[in-house]
Design an enzyme around this catalytic site. Structure first.
Site, mmCIF file in Angstrom:
data_model
loop_
_atom_site.group_PDB
_atom_site.id
_atom_site.type_symbol
_atom_site.label_atom_id
_atom_site.label_comp_id
_atom_site.label_asym_id
_atom_site.label_seq_id
_atom_site.Cartn_x
_atom_site.Cartn_y
_atom_site.Cartn_z
ATOM 1 N N LYS A 1 2.364 2.447 2.349
ATOM 2 C CA LYS A 1 1.903 3.407 3.538
ATOM 3 C C LYS A 1 2.834 3.170 4.434
ATOM 4 C CE LYS A 1 -3.239 3.275 3.968
ATOM 5 N NZ LYS A 1 -4.268 2.990 4.582
ATOM 6 N N LYS B 1 0.849 -1.132 -0.006
ATOM 7 C CA LYS B 1 0.054 0.100 -0.005
ATOM 8 C C LYS B 1 0.801 1.294 0.002
ATOM 9 C CE LYS B 1 -3.132 -2.086 3.412
ATOM 10 N NZ LYS B 1 -4.030 -2.040 4.442
HETATM 11 N N1 C2G Z 1 -12.698 4.005 7.473
HETATM 12 C C1 C2G Z 1 -14.109 4.466 7.720
HETATM 13 N N2 C2G Z 1 -14.117 6.001 7.739
HETATM 14 C C2 C2G Z 1 -13.315 6.870 7.660
HETATM 15 C C3 C2G Z 1 -11.715 6.085 7.564
HETATM 16 C C4 C2G Z 1 -11.700 4.413 7.469
HETATM 17 O O1 C2G Z 1 -15.140 3.719 7.813
HETATM 18 N N3 C2G Z 1 -13.357 7.928 7.761
HETATM 19 C C5 C2G Z 1 -12.794 2.500 7.427
HETATM 20 C C6 C2G Z 1 -12.209 1.901 6.182
HETATM 21 O O2 C2G Z 1 -13.250 2.107 5.095
HETATM 22 C C7 C2G Z 1 -11.604 0.578 6.482
HETATM 23 C C8 C2G Z 1 -11.224 0.722 7.984
HETATM 24 O O3 C2G Z 1 -11.870 1.999 8.509
HETATM 25 O O4 C2G Z 1 -12.945 -0.266 6.610
HETATM 26 C C9 C2G Z 1 -9.636 0.978 8.256
HETATM 27 O O5 C2G Z 1 -9.317 1.760 7.126
HETATM 28 P P1 C2G Z 1 -7.657 1.939 6.695
HETATM 29 O O6 C2G Z 1 -6.984 1.592 7.999
HETATM 30 O O7 C2G Z 1 -7.428 3.085 5.953
HETATM 31 O O8 C2G Z 1 -7.791 0.554 6.029
HETATM 32 P P2 C2G Z 1 -7.111 0.355 4.717
HETATM 33 O O9 C2G Z 1 -5.697 1.127 4.482
HETATM 34 O O10 C2G Z 1 -8.094 0.899 3.637
HETATM 35 O O11 C2G Z 1 -6.859 -1.274 4.441
HETATM 36 O O12 C2G Z 1 -7.305 -5.756 3.042
HETATM 37 C C10 C2G Z 1 -8.030 -4.433 3.047
HETATM 38 C C11 C2G Z 1 -6.860 -3.251 3.556
HETATM 39 O O13 C2G Z 1 -6.081 -3.848 4.647
HETATM 40 C C12 C2G Z 1 -7.776 -2.143 3.723
#
Ligand code: C2G
Length: 130
Positions: free
Chosen positions: A47, A45
């Site tokens: 990240k 990612k």
């Molecule tokens: N999320 C949310 N609202 C936000 C930010 C995040 O609902 N304002 C949700 C995301 O949609 C996700 C969860 O919180 O379901 C975790 O977000 P992230 O840590 O950004 O996850 P991500 O990097 O998208 O990783 O295999 C799937 C990946 O690991 C998802």
């Protein structure tokens, strides 16, 4: 016992994450969070997390909705996770809408509306503004 799983990085934990976890838990009695490892985040990612995997895991384990935290090390582990942990419902924020529909063969798949106006990226930008 109804078992739910969700995946994510959960860096700089914020209320958008909590809202997701709270709603995910409503689909069952036991919520597993597959937490992206530092290596997975960087390799897959691009990240770079502020908190290490262990620190992010500790934070998640302190949340009342979370029952178990396991590592997410690859994009491909979801199917085996769902089978190994006898998952009934897979939940993700709707920024992933449709991306994991292949899991519908093994469990229910739910995409929940993201919480608006908050993201780890935005937090970092705001902090950089000083
Ligand atoms: N999320 C949310 N609202 C936000 C930010 C995040 O609902 N304002 C949700 C995301 O949609 C996700 C969860 O919180 O379901 C975790 O977000 P992230 O840590 O950004 O996850 P991500 O990097 O998208 O990783 O295999 C799937 C990946 O690991 C998802």
């Amino acid at each position: 016992m109804k078992r739910v799983i969700t995946y994510g990085t959960y860096d700089l934990l914020h209320y958008g994450h909590i809202n997701l976890l709270q709603r995910a838990k409503q689909y069952g009695d036991y919520l597993i969070v597959a937490l992206s490892t530092d290596e997975f985040n960087w390799k897959e990612k691009q990240k770079k997390c502020y908190f290490t995997y262990e620190e992010r895991k500790r934070l998640l384990e302190a949340i009342r909705y979370v029952d178990l935290v396991i590592p997410e090390e690859s994009w491909e582990q979801k199917k085996s996770d769902v089978q190994e942990y006898h998952i009934d419902t897979f939940v993700m924020g709707d920024d992933w809408e449709g991306k994991f529909d292949f899991l519908k063969e093994y469990c229910d798949v739910v995409y929940l509306p993201r919480t608006p106006e908050i993201s780890t990226t935005q937090i970092k930008k705001d902090l950089n503004k000083g």
